[in-house]
Design a protein around this motif. Structure first.
Motif, PDB file in Angstrom:
ATOM      1  N   GLU A  76       0.820  -1.210   0.000  1.00 47.22           N
ATOM      2  CA  GLU A  76       0.000   0.000   0.000  1.00 47.22           C
ATOM      3  C   GLU A  76       0.857   1.264   0.000  1.00 47.22           C
ATOM      4  OE1 GLU A  76      -0.504  -2.679   1.969  1.00 47.22           O
ATOM      5  OE2 GLU A  76      -2.369  -3.394   1.058  1.00 47.22           O
ATOM      6  N   ALA A  77       1.962   1.248   0.740  1.00 48.44           N
ATOM      7  CA  ALA A  77       2.846   2.423   0.761  1.00 48.44           C
ATOM      8  C   ALA A  77       3.418   2.695  -0.620  1.00 48.44           C
ATOM      9  CB  ALA A  77       3.966   2.218   1.780  1.00 48.44           C
ATOM     10  N   LEU A  78       3.872   1.657  -1.302  1.00 53.83           N
ATOM     11  CA  LEU A  78       4.404   1.838  -2.658  1.00 53.83           C
ATOM     12  C   LEU A  78       3.303   2.277  -3.617  1.00 53.83           C
ATOM     13  CD1 LEU A  78       6.579   1.717  -4.829  1.00 53.83           C
ATOM     14  CD2 LEU A  78       6.176  -0.756  -4.987  1.00 53.83           C
ATOM     15  N   TRP A  79       2.135   1.665  -3.522  1.00 55.33           N
ATOM     16  CA  TRP A  79       1.002   2.023  -4.388  1.00 55.33           C
ATOM     17  C   TRP A  79       0.632   3.500  -4.190  1.00 55.33           C
ATOM     18  CZ3 TRP A  79      -1.819   0.022  -8.297  1.00 55.33           C
ATOM     19  CH2 TRP A  79      -3.012   0.680  -8.622  1.00 55.33           C
ATOM     20  N   ASN A  80       0.540   3.910  -2.942  1.00 51.70           N
ATOM     21  CA  ASN A  80       0.165   5.299  -2.662  1.00 51.70           C
ATOM     22  C   ASN A  80       1.196   6.281  -3.196  1.00 51.70           C
ATOM     23  OD1 ASN A  80      -2.239   4.576  -1.449  1.00 51.70           O
ATOM     24  ND2 ASN A  80      -1.367   4.548   0.602  1.00 51.70           N
ATOM     25  N   PHE A  81       2.474   5.989  -3.032  1.00 56.92           N
ATOM     26  CA  PHE A  81       3.506   6.854  -3.594  1.00 56.92           C
ATOM     27  C   PHE A  81       3.401   6.893  -5.115  1.00 56.92           C
ATOM     28  CE2 PHE A  81       7.628   6.985  -5.753  1.00 56.92           C
ATOM     29  CZ  PHE A  81       7.938   8.318  -5.536  1.00 56.92           C
ATOM     30  N   THR A  82       3.265   5.737  -5.728  1.00 57.30           N
ATOM     31  CA  THR A  82       3.274   5.646  -7.188  1.00 57.30           C
ATOM     32  C   THR A  82       2.055   6.305  -7.820  1.00 57.30           C
ATOM     33  OG1 THR A  82       4.502   3.571  -7.019  1.00 57.30           O
ATOM     34  CG2 THR A  82       3.430   4.034  -9.133  1.00 57.30           C
ATOM     35  N   TYR A  83       0.875   6.053  -7.271  1.00 59.20           N
ATOM     36  CA  TYR A  83      -0.362   6.455  -7.937  1.00 59.20           C
ATOM     37  C   TYR A  83      -1.217   7.477  -7.191  1.00 59.20           C
ATOM     38  CZ  TYR A  83       0.761   2.544 -10.938  1.00 59.20           C
ATOM     39  OH  TYR A  83       1.400   1.691 -11.805  1.00 59.20           O
ATOM     40  N   ARG A  84      -0.847   7.845  -5.975  1.00 60.89           N
ATOM     41  CA  ARG A  84      -1.658   8.801  -5.217  1.00 60.89           C
ATOM     42  C   ARG A  84      -0.842   9.967  -4.688  1.00 60.89           C
ATOM     43  NH1 ARG A  84      -5.022   4.138  -2.408  1.00 60.89           N
ATOM     44  NH2 ARG A  84      -6.580   3.876  -4.036  1.00 60.89           N
ATOM     45  N   SER A  85       0.261  10.246  -5.338  1.00 62.12           N
ATOM     46  CA  SER A  85       1.100  11.383  -4.945  1.00 62.12           C
ATOM     47  C   SER A  85       1.492  12.146  -6.213  1.00 62.12           C
ATOM     48  CB  SER A  85       2.358  10.893  -4.213  1.00 62.12           C
ATOM     49  OG  SER A  85       3.294  10.350  -5.129  1.00 62.12           O
ATOM     50  N   ASP A  86       2.305  13.151  -6.051  1.00 57.51           N
ATOM     51  CA  ASP A  86       2.777  13.916  -7.208  1.00 57.51           C
ATOM     52  C   ASP A  86       3.608  13.071  -8.166  1.00 57.51           C
ATOM     53  OD1 ASP A  86       1.474  16.169  -6.312  1.00 57.51           O
ATOM     54  OD2 ASP A  86       3.276  17.090  -5.437  1.00 57.51           O
ATOM     55  N   HIS A  87       4.024  11.891  -7.740  1.00 56.55           N
ATOM     56  CA  HIS A  87       4.748  10.976  -8.624  1.00 56.55           C
ATOM     57  C   HIS A  87       3.894  10.562  -9.821  1.00 56.55           C
ATOM     58  CE1 HIS A  87       6.114   6.930  -9.911  1.00 56.55           C
ATOM     59  NE2 HIS A  87       7.311   7.474  -9.785  1.00 56.55           N
ATOM     60  N   LEU A  88       2.579  10.571  -9.659  1.00 54.82           N
ATOM     61  CA  LEU A  88       1.682  10.163 -10.741  1.00 54.82           C
ATOM     62  C   LEU A  88       1.903  10.999 -11.996  1.00 54.82           C
ATOM     63  CD1 LEU A  88      -0.586   8.357 -11.751  1.00 54.82           C
ATOM     64  CD2 LEU A  88      -2.218   9.964 -10.722  1.00 54.82           C
ATOM     65  N   GLU A  89       2.240  12.264 -11.845  1.00 60.94           N
ATOM     66  CA  GLU A  89       2.507  13.113 -13.015  1.00 60.94           C
ATOM     67  C   GLU A  89       3.667  12.551 -13.836  1.00 60.94           C
ATOM     68  OE1 GLU A  89       2.170  16.067 -15.863  1.00 60.94           O
ATOM     69  OE2 GLU A  89       0.755  15.413 -14.327  1.00 60.94           O
ATOM     70  N   ALA A  90       4.702  12.077 -13.178  1.00 62.70           N
ATOM     71  CA  ALA A  90       5.834  11.471 -13.887  1.00 62.70           C
ATOM     72  C   ALA A  90       5.399  10.183 -14.579  1.00 62.70           C
ATOM     73  CB  ALA A  90       6.984  11.210 -12.930  1.00 62.70           C
ATOM     74  N   VAL A  91       4.563   9.393 -13.915  1.00 62.12           N
ATOM     75  CA  VAL A  91       4.050   8.159 -14.523  1.00 62.12           C
ATOM     76  C   VAL A  91       3.265   8.499 -15.790  1.00 62.12           C
ATOM     77  CG1 VAL A  91       2.463   6.209 -14.213  1.00 62.12           C
ATOM     78  CG2 VAL A  91       3.989   6.897 -12.346  1.00 62.12           C
ATOM     79  N   ARG A  92       2.437   9.506 -15.714  1.00 61.71           N
ATOM     80  CA  ARG A  92       1.629   9.898 -16.879  1.00 61.71           C
ATOM     81  C   ARG A  92       2.479  10.388 -18.045  1.00 61.71           C
ATOM     82  NH1 ARG A  92      -2.758  12.814 -13.136  1.00 61.71           N
ATOM     83  NH2 ARG A  92      -4.216  11.085 -12.984  1.00 61.71           N
ATOM     84  N   ARG A  93       3.632  10.961 -17.744  1.00 59.61           N
ATOM     85  CA  ARG A  93       4.483  11.532 -18.794  1.00 59.61           C
ATOM     86  C   ARG A  93       5.594  10.583 -19.256  1.00 59.61           C
ATOM     87  NH1 ARG A  93       6.541  17.251 -17.109  1.00 59.61           N
ATOM     88  NH2 ARG A  93       7.227  17.182 -19.276  1.00 59.61           N
ATOM     89  N   ARG A  94       5.615   9.367 -18.755  1.00 64.62           N
ATOM     90  CA  ARG A  94       6.740   8.469 -19.041  1.00 64.62           C
ATOM     91  C   ARG A  94       6.981   8.235 -20.520  1.00 64.62           C
ATOM     92  NH1 ARG A  94       2.760   5.124 -16.851  1.00 64.62           N
ATOM     93  NH2 ARG A  94       2.061   3.470 -18.230  1.00 64.62           N
ATOM     94  N   ARG A  95       5.963   8.241 -21.348  1.00 69.38           N
ATOM     95  CA  ARG A  95       6.146   8.001 -22.790  1.00 69.38           C
ATOM     96  C   ARG A  95       6.896   9.150 -23.471  1.00 69.38           C
ATOM     97  NH1 ARG A  95       5.742   3.391 -21.711  1.00 69.38           N
ATOM     98  NH2 ARG A  95       3.816   2.238 -21.725  1.00 69.38           N
TER      99      ARG A  95
END
Length: 154
Positions: A76-95
């Motif tokens: 849950e800690a990793l999930w929250n960091f990855t998908y419920r924090s400002d990190h999500l913006e980087a995930v969305r822009r990875r392409r």
């Protein structure tokens, strides 16, 4: 508290060299995202290159592949960091910054609390996941496995 923590490895095939203008947005996010990880609930450890605060110089998969290796107290800690924090913006822009990989580029696995995985262990877990798919030894966010000492997920 569990006696196991969750290790994660993800790799990315660069679209351009890190010092190119095409990668400027990614490079600008390195320090803030690493600082966010370091202060996120459940964060335990992350790989850093020798004399660096990030792992961009660690190129064990090849010169064009970046490595991210970290350990978290819980799934849950990793999930929250990855998908419920400002990190999500980087995930969305990875392409913008990374080429789509045909093979799995992310793997999760449980480690005994206090164990710090090295890149060889991480490489072996990714290879296992690529060869056999999800198992208690190597899995993904799509196929989470409970910690060895935890009850199965409902």
């Amino acid at each position: 508290m569990s006696d196991h923590h969750l290790a994660q490895l993800n790799i990315g095939l660069l679209r351009a060299p890190l010092d190119s203008p095409a990668m400027a947005g990614f490079v600008a996010l390195l320090d803030p995202i690493n600082a966010l990880a370091d202060t996120s609930p459940g964060f335990v450890w992350r790989l850093r290159g020798e004399g660096a605060d990030d792992a961009t110089g660690v190129r064990v998969f090849g010169e064009e592949i970046l490595v991210n290796l970290s350990v978290w107290e819980t799934y849950e800690a990793l999930w929250n960091f990855t998908y419920r924090s400002d990190h999500l913006e980087a995930v969305r822009r990875r392409r913008e910054w990374f080429t789509r990989m045909r093979e799995a580029f992310l793997v999760l696995w449980w480690v005994p609390a206090g164990h710090v995985p090295d890149v060889e262990e991480a490489r072996d877990r990714l290879a296992l996941f690529r060869e056999r798919g999800a198992s208690p030894a190597a899995f993904s966010f799509r196929d989470p496995m409970p910690a060895p000492s935890a009850a199965p997920r409902a």
